[in-house]
Design an enzyme around this catalytic site. Structure first.
Site, PDB file in Angstrom:
ATOM      1  N   ASP A  11     -17.177  61.513   3.029  1.00 46.63           N
ATOM      2  CA  ASP A  11     -17.171  62.887   3.545  1.00 46.63           C
ATOM      3  C   ASP A  11     -15.855  63.590   3.213  1.00 46.63           C
ATOM      4  OD1 ASP A  11     -18.186  65.055   4.804  1.00 46.63           O
ATOM      5  OD2 ASP A  11     -18.143  64.231   6.821  1.00 46.63           O
ATOM      6  N   HIS A  28     -16.177  67.275  -5.440  1.00 46.25           N
ATOM      7  CA  HIS A  28     -17.198  66.273  -5.786  1.00 46.25           C
ATOM      8  C   HIS A  28     -16.791  65.485  -7.036  1.00 46.25           C
ATOM      9  CE1 HIS A  28     -19.629  67.672  -2.579  1.00 46.25           C
ATOM     10  NE2 HIS A  28     -20.009  68.791  -3.144  1.00 46.25           N
ATOM     11  N   LEU A 122     -20.028  42.474  -8.136  1.00 46.85           N
ATOM     12  CA  LEU A 122     -20.123  43.470  -7.072  1.00 46.85           C
ATOM     13  C   LEU A 122     -21.457  44.193  -7.233  1.00 46.85           C
ATOM     14  CD1 LEU A 122     -18.201  45.120  -4.842  1.00 46.85           C
ATOM     15  CD2 LEU A 122     -18.503  46.896  -6.522  1.00 46.85           C
TER      16      LEU A 122
END
Ligand code: FPP
Length: 231
Positions: A11, A28, A122
């Site tokens: 956020d 972004h 991962l």
């Protein structure tokens, strides 16, 4: 000890950009770049799973140019994952609703998942067009269909059954949730999967969230007295 699976609500991209006098889209872009930094640091620390909230089922109501930017960033991200699969050794999975995304994006998602499917250092799950309630509704429909077709017995349905119909099947539940930028809400994220998770809230906006901030979150996680079982 490091958590096995960290989930992040990234956020504060917009607020970060505004504080620098930049357009929201710049937040972004910087936020997307930060995914790479944090994912790499997690891999080094032995964390096996990372799930990030990139676009929610509610985000479509944002201004069209912002939605377009987020779709463009996903596409770029998928292309990069595909190209760097061997170097990164990260497995990429996308969770969320697929059928209302463009065919082009759906194809890119499939290609990136396929190209990285052999890696397991991962596992990065990108939640895109994701909403937890939507995921649970889709799972319920799939279970109902299998019952109707005689593939599944109602009496055999248990918690594991429901888990196995969710987009996150085959991935253990997160042990640590990090939400950046001061907000303390779940925002329809992994409601089923976070049942026993530790929550960590940071005031730092996502584009500025550093490896040091990550280490602080892990340290706090280790300081909590985790009780396994049911509390
Ligand atoms: C919240 O910030 C963040 C999002 C809605 C999207 C998170 C997306 C990225 C980090 C980039 C996209 C990455 C991929 C892989 C597609 P906000 O815009 O709500 O910030 P604000 O609350 O400060 O306005």
């Amino acid at each position: 000890m490091v958590p096995k699976h960290i989930a992040i609500i990234m956020d504060g991209n917009g607020r970060w950009a505004k504080s620098k006098g930049l357009p929201r889209s710049a937040g972004h872009v910087k936020g997307a770049a930060n995914i790479e930094t944090i994912a790499r640091a997690m891999k080094k620390r032995g964390i096996k799973y990372l799930t990030i909230y990139a676009f929610s089922t509610e985000n479509w109501i944002r201004p069209k140019d912002e939605v377009d930017k987020l779709l463009e960033l996903l596409e770029e991200y998928l292309t990069k994952a595909y190209k760097n699969a061997e170097k990164n050794k990260m497995r990429l999975k996308v969770i969320g609703r697929r059928d209302n995304l463009s065919e082009k994006i759906q194809k890119k998602i499939e290609e990136a998942e396929e190209a990285t499917s052999m890696y397991d250092e991962l596992v990065l799950q990108v939640a895109f067009n994701y909403g937890s309630r939507d995921e649970i509704v889709r799972a319920t429909k799939a279970i109902s269909n299998d019952v109707a077709e005689g593939k599944l017995n109602v009496d055999d349905i248990n918690e594991e059954t429901l888990s196995s119909y969710l987009d996150t099947k085959d991935v253990p539940d997160p042990d640590l949730l990090i939400r950046t930028s001061g907000e303390e809400r779940l925002s329809n994220y992994l409601l089923w999967q976070l049942a026993y998770c530790e929550f960590y809230f940071s005031d730092v906006p996502w584009p500025a969230f550093s490896v040091k901030n990550l280490d602080e979150a892990i340290e706090e996680f280790n300081n909590r007295n985790r009780r396994y079982g049911n509390v």
